[in-house]
Design a protein around this motif. Structure first.
Motif, PDB file in Angstrom:
ATOM      1  N   PRO A  93      -4.894  -9.040   6.701  1.00 52.29           N
ATOM      2  CA  PRO A  93      -3.589  -8.676   7.262  1.00 52.29           C
ATOM      3  C   PRO A  93      -3.396  -7.166   7.179  1.00 52.29           C
ATOM      4  N   ASP A  94      -2.693  -6.607   8.154  1.00 47.82           N
ATOM      5  CA  ASP A  94      -2.516  -5.156   8.201  1.00 47.82           C
ATOM      6  C   ASP A  94      -1.909  -4.599   6.918  1.00 47.82           C
ATOM      7  N   ASN A  95      -0.974  -5.349   6.320  1.00 51.97           N
ATOM      8  CA  ASN A  95      -0.298  -4.833   5.121  1.00 51.97           C
ATOM      9  C   ASN A  95      -1.134  -4.991   3.857  1.00 51.97           C
ATOM     10  N   GLU A  96      -2.354  -5.549   3.969  1.00 54.02           N
ATOM     11  CA  GLU A  96      -3.227  -5.694   2.808  1.00 54.02           C
ATOM     12  C   GLU A  96      -4.547  -4.943   2.976  1.00 54.02           C
ATOM     13  N   LYS A  97      -4.723  -4.283   4.111  1.00 58.48           N
ATOM     14  CA  LYS A  97      -5.989  -3.588   4.350  1.00 58.48           C
ATOM     15  C   LYS A  97      -6.224  -2.481   3.323  1.00 58.48           C
ATOM     16  N   ASP A  98      -5.174  -1.721   2.994  1.00 59.44           N
ATOM     17  CA  ASP A  98      -5.361  -0.647   2.013  1.00 59.44           C
ATOM     18  C   ASP A  98      -5.697  -1.208   0.640  1.00 59.44           C
ATOM     19  N   ALA A  99      -5.086  -2.332   0.271  1.00 64.67           N
ATOM     20  CA  ALA A  99      -5.399  -2.956  -1.016  1.00 64.67           C
ATOM     21  C   ALA A  99      -6.870  -3.366  -1.060  1.00 64.67           C
ATOM     22  N   PHE A 100      -7.385  -3.873   0.068  1.00 66.14           N
ATOM     23  CA  PHE A 100      -8.802  -4.244   0.102  1.00 66.14           C
ATOM     24  C   PHE A 100      -9.686  -3.009   0.011  1.00 66.14           C
ATOM     25  N   ARG A 101      -9.304  -1.934   0.716  1.00 62.86           N
ATOM     26  CA  ARG A 101     -10.084  -0.699   0.637  1.00 62.86           C
ATOM     27  C   ARG A 101     -10.160  -0.197  -0.801  1.00 62.86           C
ATOM     28  N   ILE A 102      -9.075  -0.364  -1.532  1.00 63.00           N
ATOM     29  CA  ILE A 102      -9.037   0.070  -2.931  1.00 63.00           C
ATOM     30  C   ILE A 102      -9.915  -0.826  -3.795  1.00 63.00           C
ATOM     31  N   ALA A 103      -9.837  -2.135  -3.574  1.00 62.93           N
ATOM     32  CA  ALA A 103     -10.532  -3.091  -4.442  1.00 62.93           C
ATOM     33  C   ALA A 103     -12.051  -3.022  -4.293  1.00 62.93           C
ATOM     34  N   GLN A 104     -12.532  -2.835  -3.033  1.00 64.40           N
ATOM     35  CA  GLN A 104     -13.982  -2.839  -2.820  1.00 64.40           C
ATOM     36  C   GLN A 104     -14.599  -1.536  -3.340  1.00 64.40           C
ATOM     37  N   ARG A 105     -15.874  -1.600  -3.683  1.00 61.44           N
ATOM     38  CA  ARG A 105     -16.548  -0.437  -4.265  1.00 61.44           C
ATOM     39  C   ARG A 105     -17.764   0.018  -3.464  1.00 61.44           C
ATOM     40  N   LEU A 106     -17.897  -0.458  -2.238  1.00 61.99           N
ATOM     41  CA  LEU A 106     -19.083  -0.139  -1.455  1.00 61.99           C
ATOM     42  C   LEU A 106     -18.866   0.985  -0.455  1.00 61.99           C
ATOM     43  N   ASN A 107     -17.665   1.100   0.083  1.00 63.64           N
ATOM     44  CA  ASN A 107     -17.416   2.047   1.157  1.00 63.64           C
ATOM     45  C   ASN A 107     -16.518   3.176   0.666  1.00 63.64           C
ATOM     46  N   LEU A 108     -17.121   4.238   0.148  1.00 64.98           N
ATOM     47  CA  LEU A 108     -16.348   5.377  -0.353  1.00 64.98           C
ATOM     48  C   LEU A 108     -15.634   6.149   0.759  1.00 64.98           C
ATOM     49  N   PRO A 109     -16.210   6.271   1.968  1.00 62.32           N
ATOM     50  CA  PRO A 109     -15.475   6.978   3.027  1.00 62.32           C
ATOM     51  C   PRO A 109     -14.093   6.400   3.303  1.00 62.32           C
ATOM     52  N   TRP A 110     -13.919   5.086   3.176  1.00 62.42           N
ATOM     53  CA  TRP A 110     -12.587   4.499   3.358  1.00 62.42           C
ATOM     54  C   TRP A 110     -11.594   5.099   2.364  1.00 62.42           C
ATOM     55  N   LYS A 111     -12.040   5.262   1.140  1.00 65.74           N
ATOM     56  CA  LYS A 111     -11.150   5.790   0.106  1.00 65.74           C
ATOM     57  C   LYS A 111     -10.843   7.265   0.368  1.00 65.74           C
ATOM     58  N   ARG A 112     -11.845   8.007   0.821  1.00 68.88           N
ATOM     59  CA  ARG A 112     -11.599   9.419   1.141  1.00 68.88           C
ATOM     60  C   ARG A 112     -10.595   9.548   2.286  1.00 68.88           C
ATOM     61  N   GLU A 113     -10.682   8.650   3.270  1.00 68.11           N
ATOM     62  CA  GLU A 113      -9.737   8.673   4.377  1.00 68.11           C
ATOM     63  C   GLU A 113      -8.311   8.433   3.884  1.00 68.11           C
ATOM     64  N   MET A 114      -8.152   7.634   2.833  1.00 70.72           N
ATOM     65  CA  MET A 114      -6.838   7.391   2.259  1.00 70.72           C
ATOM     66  C   MET A 114      -6.377   8.574   1.413  1.00 70.72           C
ATOM     67  N   ALA A 115      -7.327   9.228   0.737  1.00 69.20           N
ATOM     68  CA  ALA A 115      -6.965  10.284  -0.219  1.00 69.20           C
ATOM     69  C   ALA A 115      -6.635  11.602   0.459  1.00 69.20           C
ATOM     70  N   ARG A 116      -7.305  11.929   1.527  1.00 67.13           N
ATOM     71  CA  ARG A 116      -7.159  13.283   2.095  1.00 67.13           C
ATOM     72  C   ARG A 116      -5.760  13.553   2.657  1.00 67.13           C
ATOM     73  N   PRO A 117      -5.086  12.607   3.300  1.00 70.19           N
ATOM     74  CA  PRO A 117      -3.697  12.898   3.692  1.00 70.19           C
ATOM     75  C   PRO A 117      -2.786  13.163   2.501  1.00 70.19           C
ATOM     76  N   ILE A 118      -3.070  12.526   1.372  1.00 70.76           N
ATOM     77  CA  ILE A 118      -2.298  12.771   0.156  1.00 70.76           C
ATOM     78  C   ILE A 118      -2.524  14.203  -0.318  1.00 70.76           C
ATOM     79  N   ILE A 119      -3.772  14.651  -0.268  1.00 67.04           N
ATOM     80  CA  ILE A 119      -4.096  16.025  -0.674  1.00 67.04           C
ATOM     81  C   ILE A 119      -3.391  17.023   0.231  1.00 67.04           C
ATOM     82  N   THR A 120      -3.449  16.786   1.529  1.00 68.95           N
ATOM     83  CA  THR A 120      -2.814  17.708   2.479  1.00 68.95           C
ATOM     84  C   THR A 120      -1.304  17.762   2.270  1.00 68.95           C
TER      85      THR A 120
END
Length: 381
Positions: A219-246
């Motif tokens: 579900p769209d409202n759980e996609k970020d939670a899945f990106r956080i939980a999984q440990r295989l795809n680091l680029p997904w996490k960077r995509e979430m982190a960089r807007p926070i940095i900016t």
């Protein structure tokens, strides 16, 4: 600001930001179905970096259904087809699903992995009935073939599987009964996986495809939670982190619109610590339970960039003895990138979280990082 004040810097902005981010992202709940020995625990551990029964808090909900969870991830461990039960597998599963529906909203299933040993030649009728039961309940079902033996072409490097398994996959994609009549098998896809190579080593294969398909079905409202939980795809996490940095760097620039004396650089600390707390949530790091209060306070001083500002400000041409908006933006952005890289190392198990304080020195931004950020800001990038 004296050294005593530095040592007692309040890490509350860091901790508050982490908790708020966790609350915002919520939890992703995965149901893993399969019989004994099919490899469910190995699969979950390979994707999420944690053992099925050691995810966190958890108790049996009903016979055949166990729930384990931490902040970002919930795992429903559901029994698969087993010979000898006095109830049909579909009946037992129906009871488990009814019990799950009575649980809180943040424990409801989002996606199902139905795990089958790849060495089987086809599904048995009770397994098809269970898959139909899951689909009828509204869950997207991925059929995961486990323990796949891959052969690697020594020339092309491409991997392939034995003909028997290829035939099995073809049957799963277009199933028919023994008379050749089509069978309804309501699955979203078939994913071939292994968690180790044929020598029992390595990271396996097919897991990235499984992760991508699971995200697509979430579900769209759980996609970020899945990106956080999984440990295989680091680029997904960077995509979430960089807007926070900016966003944090922009806020820091605003705070320094009226240039700050270097001695007051800790004025930016709440912005920088909040940024780091939100990034920590993305990498599923729970520093509050792993570090003492004093260690957290000292780490907050190191992370906040004040000490770095003292050493850099004298080297930045034209900066004088103050932090202006350009320097504040660059310093905060470079600090965020360094913290993100360190979080990745902890997240993937390369650095123990208890060593994070001593490791920060290797990831904190240096003069070149900050000057490069300043140049990028001036150029509008």
């Amino acid at each position: 600001m004296n050294d005593e004040a530095h040592a007692t810097l309040d890490p509350k902005p860091f901790l508050d930001a982490t908790e708020k981010a966790k609350s915002r992202y919520g939890r992703f709940n995965l149901a893993v179905v399969g019989g004994t020995g099919v490899g469910k625990s190995s699969l979950v551990n390979a994707v999420f970096g944690r053992d099925l029964a050691a995810v966190g808090k958890g108790l049996p909900v009903t016979r055949g259904a166990h729930y384990f969870h931490d902040d970002a991830l919930g795992i429903w461990d559901l029994e698969g087809f087993e010979i000898g039960s006095h109830k049909t597998p579909a009946e037992s599963l129906r009871e488990s699903l009814a019990a799950i529906r009575q649980r809180p909203d943040d424990e409801q299933i989002s996606v199902v992995w139905y795990c089958v040993n790849s060495h089987a030649d086809r599904l048995q009728e009770p397994e098809i009935a269970m898959i139909d039961e899951l689909s009828s309940a509204g869950f997207p079902v991925i059929l995961v073939l486990t323990k796949v033996d891959w052969a690697k072409n020594p020339i092309t490097g491409q991997r392939s599987v034995a003909k028997d398994l290829r035939d099995f996959v073809d049957w799963l994609e277009e199933p028919v009964d023994r008379t050749g009549q089509p069978i309804m098998l309501p699955i979203e896809s078939v994913i071939l996986t292994s968690t180790r190579d044929k020598h029992g080593k390595g990271k396996g294969h097919g897991l990235g495809e499984l992760v991508a398909e699971t995200l697509a079905l979430s579900p769209d409202n759980e996609k970020d939670a899945f990106r956080i939980a999984q440990r295989l795809n680091l680029p997904w996490k960077r995509e979430m982190a960089r807007p926070i940095i900016t966003a944090a760097a922009t806020a820091a620039a605003g705070a320094a619109a009226v240039p700050l004396p270097v001695a007051d650089a800790l004025t930016l600390a709440p912005i920088q610590l909040g940024m780091m707390g939100r990034i920590s949530a993305i990498y599923d790091m729970e520093l509050k339970t792993m570090l003492s209060a004093s260690a957290l306070a000292q780490l907050s001083v190191q992370m906040s960039g004040q000490a770095l500002a003292r050493s850099l400000i004298k080297l930045i041409p034209g900066a004088g003895s103050v932090i202006n908006s350009t320097v504040a933006f660059a310093l905060t952005a470079a600090t965020g990138e360094g913290w993100m890289r360190l979080c990745e190392q902890v997240h993937t198990g390369k650095i123990d979280v208890t060593r994070i304080q001593e490791a920060w020195g290797d990831y904190a931004p240096g003069f070149v990082d900050v000057v490069r950020r300043m140049a990028g800001q001036r150029n509008g990038s």
